[in-house]
Design an enzyme around this catalytic site. Structure first.
Site, PDB file in Angstrom:
ATOM      1  N   LYS A  22      75.157  46.727  12.063  1.00 61.10           N
ATOM      2  CA  LYS A  22      74.964  45.304  11.746  1.00 61.10           C
ATOM      3  C   LYS A  22      73.847  44.710  12.599  1.00 61.10           C
ATOM      4  CE  LYS A  22      77.646  42.117  13.775  1.00 61.10           C
ATOM      5  NZ  LYS A  22      76.922  41.050  14.488  1.00 61.10           N
ATOM      6  N   ASN A  23      73.891  44.959  13.908  1.00 59.52           N
ATOM      7  CA  ASN A  23      72.955  44.269  14.802  1.00 59.52           C
ATOM      8  C   ASN A  23      71.543  44.830  14.713  1.00 59.52           C
ATOM      9  OD1 ASN A  23      74.960  42.523  15.459  1.00 59.52           O
ATOM     10  ND2 ASN A  23      75.462  43.491  17.411  1.00 59.52           N
ATOM     11  N   ARG A  94      74.146  33.699  14.382  1.00 57.60           N
ATOM     12  CA  ARG A  94      73.252  33.579  15.531  1.00 57.60           C
ATOM     13  C   ARG A  94      71.913  34.250  15.263  1.00 57.60           C
ATOM     14  NH1 ARG A  94      72.971  31.251  19.679  1.00 57.60           N
ATOM     15  NH2 ARG A  94      71.839  31.984  21.494  1.00 57.60           N
ATOM     16  N   CYS A 118      79.374  33.511  16.439  1.00 57.73           N
ATOM     17  CA  CYS A 118      80.613  33.621  17.227  1.00 57.73           C
ATOM     18  C   CYS A 118      80.487  32.797  18.507  1.00 57.73           C
ATOM     19  CB  CYS A 118      80.866  35.068  17.627  1.00 57.73           C
ATOM     20  SG  CYS A 118      81.324  36.109  16.242  1.00 57.73           S
ATOM     21  N   ARG A 123      75.340  29.956  24.586  1.00 57.66           N
ATOM     22  CA  ARG A 123      74.390  30.987  24.135  1.00 57.66           C
ATOM     23  C   ARG A 123      72.985  30.377  24.118  1.00 57.66           C
ATOM     24  NH1 ARG A 123      77.281  34.607  19.481  1.00 57.66           N
ATOM     25  NH2 ARG A 123      75.709  36.112  20.132  1.00 57.66           N
ATOM     26  N   PRO A 124      72.401  30.232  25.322  1.00 54.69           N
ATOM     27  CA  PRO A 124      71.078  29.591  25.426  1.00 54.69           C
ATOM     28  C   PRO A 124      69.973  30.460  24.820  1.00 54.69           C
ATOM     29  CG  PRO A 124      71.721  30.533  27.523  1.00 54.69           C
ATOM     30  CD  PRO A 124      72.900  30.702  26.614  1.00 54.69           C
ATOM     31  N   ILE A 125      68.824  29.858  24.604  1.00 53.99           N
ATOM     32  CA  ILE A 125      67.682  30.644  24.097  1.00 53.99           C
ATOM     33  C   ILE A 125      66.460  30.468  24.990  1.00 53.99           C
ATOM     34  CG2 ILE A 125      68.517  30.555  21.696  1.00 53.99           C
ATOM     35  CD1 ILE A 125      66.204  28.548  21.144  1.00 53.99           C
ATOM     36  N   ASP A 126      66.706  30.124  26.237  1.00 54.01           N
ATOM     37  CA  ASP A 126      65.574  29.882  27.158  1.00 54.01           C
ATOM     38  C   ASP A 126      64.676  31.105  27.325  1.00 54.01           C
ATOM     39  OD1 ASP A 126      68.092  30.706  28.491  1.00 54.01           O
ATOM     40  OD2 ASP A 126      66.777  30.943  30.210  1.00 54.01           O
ATOM     41  N   GLN A 127      65.238  32.292  27.283  1.00 54.13           N
ATOM     42  CA  GLN A 127      64.404  33.497  27.444  1.00 54.13           C
ATOM     43  C   GLN A 127      63.567  33.779  26.202  1.00 54.13           C
ATOM     44  OE1 GLN A 127      64.289  35.173  30.546  1.00 54.13           O
ATOM     45  NE2 GLN A 127      65.322  33.234  30.961  1.00 54.13           N
ATOM     46  N   ASP A 307      80.703  44.190  23.106  1.00 52.12           N
ATOM     47  CA  ASP A 307      81.223  44.098  21.737  1.00 52.12           C
ATOM     48  C   ASP A 307      82.364  45.074  21.492  1.00 52.12           C
ATOM     49  OD1 ASP A 307      77.987  43.447  20.180  1.00 52.12           O
ATOM     50  OD2 ASP A 307      79.332  42.210  21.384  1.00 52.12           O
ATOM     51  N   ILE A 329      79.140  39.753  30.437  1.00 58.39           N
ATOM     52  CA  ILE A 329      78.069  39.178  29.610  1.00 58.39           C
ATOM     53  C   ILE A 329      78.398  37.755  29.150  1.00 58.39           C
ATOM     54  CG2 ILE A 329      76.723  39.469  27.482  1.00 58.39           C
ATOM     55  CD1 ILE A 329      76.205  41.816  29.316  1.00 58.39           C
ATOM     56  N   ARG A 399      82.387  39.593   8.518  1.00 60.27           N
ATOM     57  CA  ARG A 399      80.973  39.435   8.908  1.00 60.27           C
ATOM     58  C   ARG A 399      80.381  40.772   9.345  1.00 60.27           C
ATOM     59  NH1 ARG A 399      79.959  34.771  13.074  1.00 60.27           N
ATOM     60  NH2 ARG A 399      77.966  35.822  12.846  1.00 60.27           N
TER      61      ARG A 399
HETATM   62  C1  EPZ Z   1      73.577  40.170  20.833  1.00 62.80           C
HETATM   63  O1  EPZ Z   1      73.794  38.775  21.017  1.00 62.80           O
HETATM   64  C2  EPZ Z   1      74.605  40.641  19.820  1.00 62.80           C
HETATM   65  N1  EPZ Z   1      74.386  39.950  18.551  1.00 62.80           N
HETATM   66  C3  EPZ Z   1      76.016  40.348  20.326  1.00 62.80           C
HETATM   67  O2  EPZ Z   1      76.911  40.948  19.402  1.00 62.80           O
HETATM   68  C4  EPZ Z   1      76.219  41.018  21.689  1.00 62.80           C
HETATM   69  O3  EPZ Z   1      77.459  40.611  22.222  1.00 62.80           O
HETATM   70  C5  EPZ Z   1      75.090  40.635  22.651  1.00 62.80           C
HETATM   71  O4  EPZ Z   1      73.803  40.892  22.059  1.00 62.80           O
HETATM   72  C6  EPZ Z   1      75.166  41.439  23.945  1.00 62.80           C
HETATM   73  O5  EPZ Z   1      75.052  42.809  23.656  1.00 62.80           O
HETATM   74  C7  EPZ Z   1      73.425  40.433  17.728  1.00 62.80           C
HETATM   75  O6  EPZ Z   1      72.768  41.424  18.013  1.00 62.80           O
HETATM   76  C8  EPZ Z   1      73.241  39.688  16.433  1.00 62.80           C
HETATM   77  P1  EPZ Z   1      72.074  38.322  24.565  1.00 62.80           P
HETATM   78  P2  EPZ Z   1      72.683  37.881  21.817  1.00 62.80           P
HETATM   79  O7  EPZ Z   1      70.883  37.482  24.315  1.00 62.80           O
HETATM   80  O8  EPZ Z   1      71.338  38.423  21.509  1.00 62.80           O
HETATM   81  C9  EPZ Z   1      72.317  35.218  28.157  1.00 62.80           C
HETATM   82  C10 EPZ Z   1      78.622  41.083  17.822  1.00 62.80           C
HETATM   83  O9  EPZ Z   1      79.849  41.095  18.057  1.00 62.80           O
HETATM   84  N2  EPZ Z   1      71.078  34.641  27.598  1.00 62.80           N
HETATM   85  O10 EPZ Z   1      71.890  39.772  24.881  1.00 62.80           O
HETATM   86  O11 EPZ Z   1      72.966  36.456  21.529  1.00 62.80           O
HETATM   87  C11 EPZ Z   1      73.518  35.002  27.247  1.00 62.80           C
HETATM   88  O12 EPZ Z   1      74.116  33.736  27.495  1.00 62.80           O
HETATM   89  C12 EPZ Z   1      77.736  40.118  18.577  1.00 62.80           C
HETATM   90  O13 EPZ Z   1      78.048  41.862  17.042  1.00 62.80           O
HETATM   91  C13 EPZ Z   1      70.409  33.644  28.320  1.00 62.80           C
HETATM   92  O14 EPZ Z   1      70.838  33.236  29.389  1.00 62.80           O
HETATM   93  O15 EPZ Z   1      73.071  38.220  23.319  1.00 62.80           O
HETATM   94  C14 EPZ Z   1      74.435  36.144  27.643  1.00 62.80           C
HETATM   95  O16 EPZ Z   1      75.161  35.796  28.801  1.00 62.80           O
HETATM   96  C15 EPZ Z   1      78.548  39.095  19.366  1.00 62.80           C
HETATM   97  N3  EPZ Z   1      69.259  33.132  27.806  1.00 62.80           N
HETATM   98  C16 EPZ Z   1      73.458  37.266  27.995  1.00 62.80           C
HETATM   99  O17 EPZ Z   1      72.192  36.640  28.202  1.00 62.80           O
HETATM  100  C17 EPZ Z   1      68.721  33.554  26.618  1.00 62.80           C
HETATM  101  O18 EPZ Z   1      67.650  33.056  26.213  1.00 62.80           O
HETATM  102  C18 EPZ Z   1      73.282  38.308  26.909  1.00 62.80           C
HETATM  103  O19 EPZ Z   1      72.964  37.614  25.710  1.00 62.80           O
HETATM  104  C19 EPZ Z   1      69.418  34.570  25.904  1.00 62.80           C
HETATM  105  C20 EPZ Z   1      70.586  35.097  26.416  1.00 62.80           C
END
Ligand code: EPZ
Length: 429
Positions: A22-23, A94, A118, A123-127, A307, A329, A399
């Site tokens: 999926k991802n 997301r 979910c 779930r910030p997007i600052d990065q 996950d 995480i 989903r």
């Molecule tokens: C992806 O989410 C996956 N979703 C999630 O899977 C998975 O839990 C996650 O990666 C971690 O492996 C998809 O691939 C669609 P991250 P994502 O950015 O990209 C922080 C599922 O069940 N962060 O790796 O949203 C964030 O808050 C889903 O299939 C920032 O601080 O996760 C978190 O603590 C649920 N700033 C950590 O990083 C940012 O700009 C990891 O988040 C982005 C993230």
């Protein structure tokens, strides 16, 4: 409304074939926007709602998306005529925010509403924004709701991720493949789906090196052509069935997997006393006695995947002794614990730590799926428990798990999908 009804206590036995990841699919589908030709994507879990929603969003901005068969589509994004995606399209998942990187890479412009998905904590997007700005884009968020990014030119640049982020790594990759010059992403995510996306982009003519390591180098290219690409198997779906086999004292051959992607899951199952046999593209998991306890800390790949945390909690809930789960995480990924405790589990959550006192057995109860992987945990718990379990809010499960009823039933689970009138939802658990 729909719910799953499971009569548990039956060991899962037999074979199951895992669907495409999926991802990986959610990153690869928007990436097709970058192509000047037709992309054929195979081994796609077309019927899961997240994937069908991404295809709908592509059509919404003008792309042609043709269903070739149950797991193959063709995307012709040449006719994409908009860089605007509204909230009614992004609120479902997301990964909708991947359209920002793809549209920025294609048009130098993207106006995409903040996504839903979910709830696992903030779930910030600052990065993501840090990466786009490093490439020369101006990014603003209107009314805290619409990400508006534009760049006259995208110039390759070094980007250091302050947090290992799958989403930010994907989004920066999508924007960088057509930037002028070299982009280097440091502290990049190394998940298998990052490697899959990089391989897809390279099969379209991009120049991405180092995916799967924490340093990814992208040399921008002028044009990207079409391709035919097959998505990798879903490591989390595979892990879900591996844990389900162990939790039901079963014996299951999980086919269409890449064993290397499952190493952290396999090692934890072995630590709990399960047998895990690896083949080229399959793993067999069996357990004929009560599992032993073990402790889990979720980490970015190759650590234990977050996950898989709720699913593993079900096995640990049945283990001899006390297990500790440290969620490294997300800040809110233990909501399933309350549901498992309704089934007789003994889980105490203290912040990012869950203390799991193993019990002899779980008993069936009415529960709900709080999110996708919490729902997967409920499926496993229902199969392992004695008695009947009813799982509501199963749209979360649909989903990310293709043909889930058929797959569990083929392994011997007594599981049915039942429709019931919405007004009963008032009595939902
Ligand atoms: C992806 O989410 C996956 N979703 C999630 O899977 C998975 O839990 C996650 O990666 C971690 O492996 C998809 O691939 C669609 P991250 P994502 O950015 O990209 C922080 C599922 O069940 N962060 O790796 O949203 C964030 O808050 C889903 O299939 C920032 O601080 O996760 C978190 O603590 C649920 N700033 C950590 O990083 C940012 O700009 C990891 O988040 C982005 C993230």
């Amino acid at each position: 409304m729909e719910k799953f009804v499971i009569r548990g206590g039956r060991p899962l036995r037999g074979e199951v074939t895992v669907s495409g990841a999926k991802n990986a699919a959610l990153a690869i589908i928007p990436a097709a926007i970058l192509s000047q030709d037709i992309c054929r994507i195979e081994n796609l879990p077309v019927s899961i709602s997240d994937v069908s929603h991404m295809m709908k969003t592509l059509r919404h901005i003008g792309a042609q998306v043709r269903l070739i068969n149950a797991n193959t589509i063709e995307i012709d994004a040449r006719a994409v005529n908009s860089f605007v995606i509204s909230h009614d399209m992004t609120k479902f998942l997301r990964a909708s925010y991947y359209f920002i990187g793809a549209l920025l890479g294609r048009f130098g412009r993207a106006k995409v509403a903040m996504p839903g998905g979910c709830y696992l904590g903030p779930r910030p997007i600052d990065q993501h924004i840090k990466g786009f700005e490093a490439l020369g884009a101006d990014v603003s968020i209107e009314d805290n709701a619409i990400v508006d990014a534009h760049a006259d030119r995208l110039i390759g640049s070094p980007v250091y991720l302050d947090v290992v982020s799958v989403g930010a790594t994907v989004n920066i990759l999508l924007a960088a493949v057509k930037a002028e010059g070299m982009t280097v992403i440091e502290n990049a995510a190394k998940e298998p789906h990052i490697v899959d996306l990089a391989n897809f982009l390279n099969s379209m003519g991009a120049d991405v090196r180092g995916a799967g390591t924490d340093t990814i180098k992208i040399r921008g290219v002028e044009k990207m052509h079409g391709c035919t690409y097959s998505i990798i198997p879903d490591q989390i779906e595979a892990g879900t069935f591996m844990v389900a086999a162990a939790a039901t004292f079963g014996n299951v051959l999980i086919k269409n997997v890449i064993p290397k992607h499952l190493e952290s899951i396999s090692s934890k199952l072995v630590e709990c006393g399960a047998q895990v046999e690896e083949f080229d593209d399959a793993v067999r998991v069996s357990l004929d006695h009560r599992p032993g306890h073990c402790s889990i800390k979720t980490m970015p790949h190759p650590g234990f995947p977050t996950d898989m945390q709720p699913q593993m909690a079900v096995l640990l809930a049945l283990a001899q002794g006390t297990s500790y789960i440290n969620e490294g995480i997300w800040s809110n990924r233990f909501r399933y614990a309350e549901q498992l405790n309704r089934m007789g589990a003994n889980i105490k959550v203290e912040g990012q730590l869950a203390v799991v006192q193993g019990v002899e057995a779980l008993r069936g109860a009415p529960v709900k799926a709080d999110d996708l992987r919490a729902g997967a945990a409920m499926l496993i718990a229902g199969c392992a428990a004695t008695g009947t379990t009813e799982i509501e809010e199963i749209l979360h499960i649909d989903r990310g798990y293709e043909n889930v009823v058929e797959k569990f039933a083929a392994l011997g689970a007594d599981i049915r999908r039942i429709r019931f009138p919405d007004n009963d939802a008032a009595h939902a658990v």
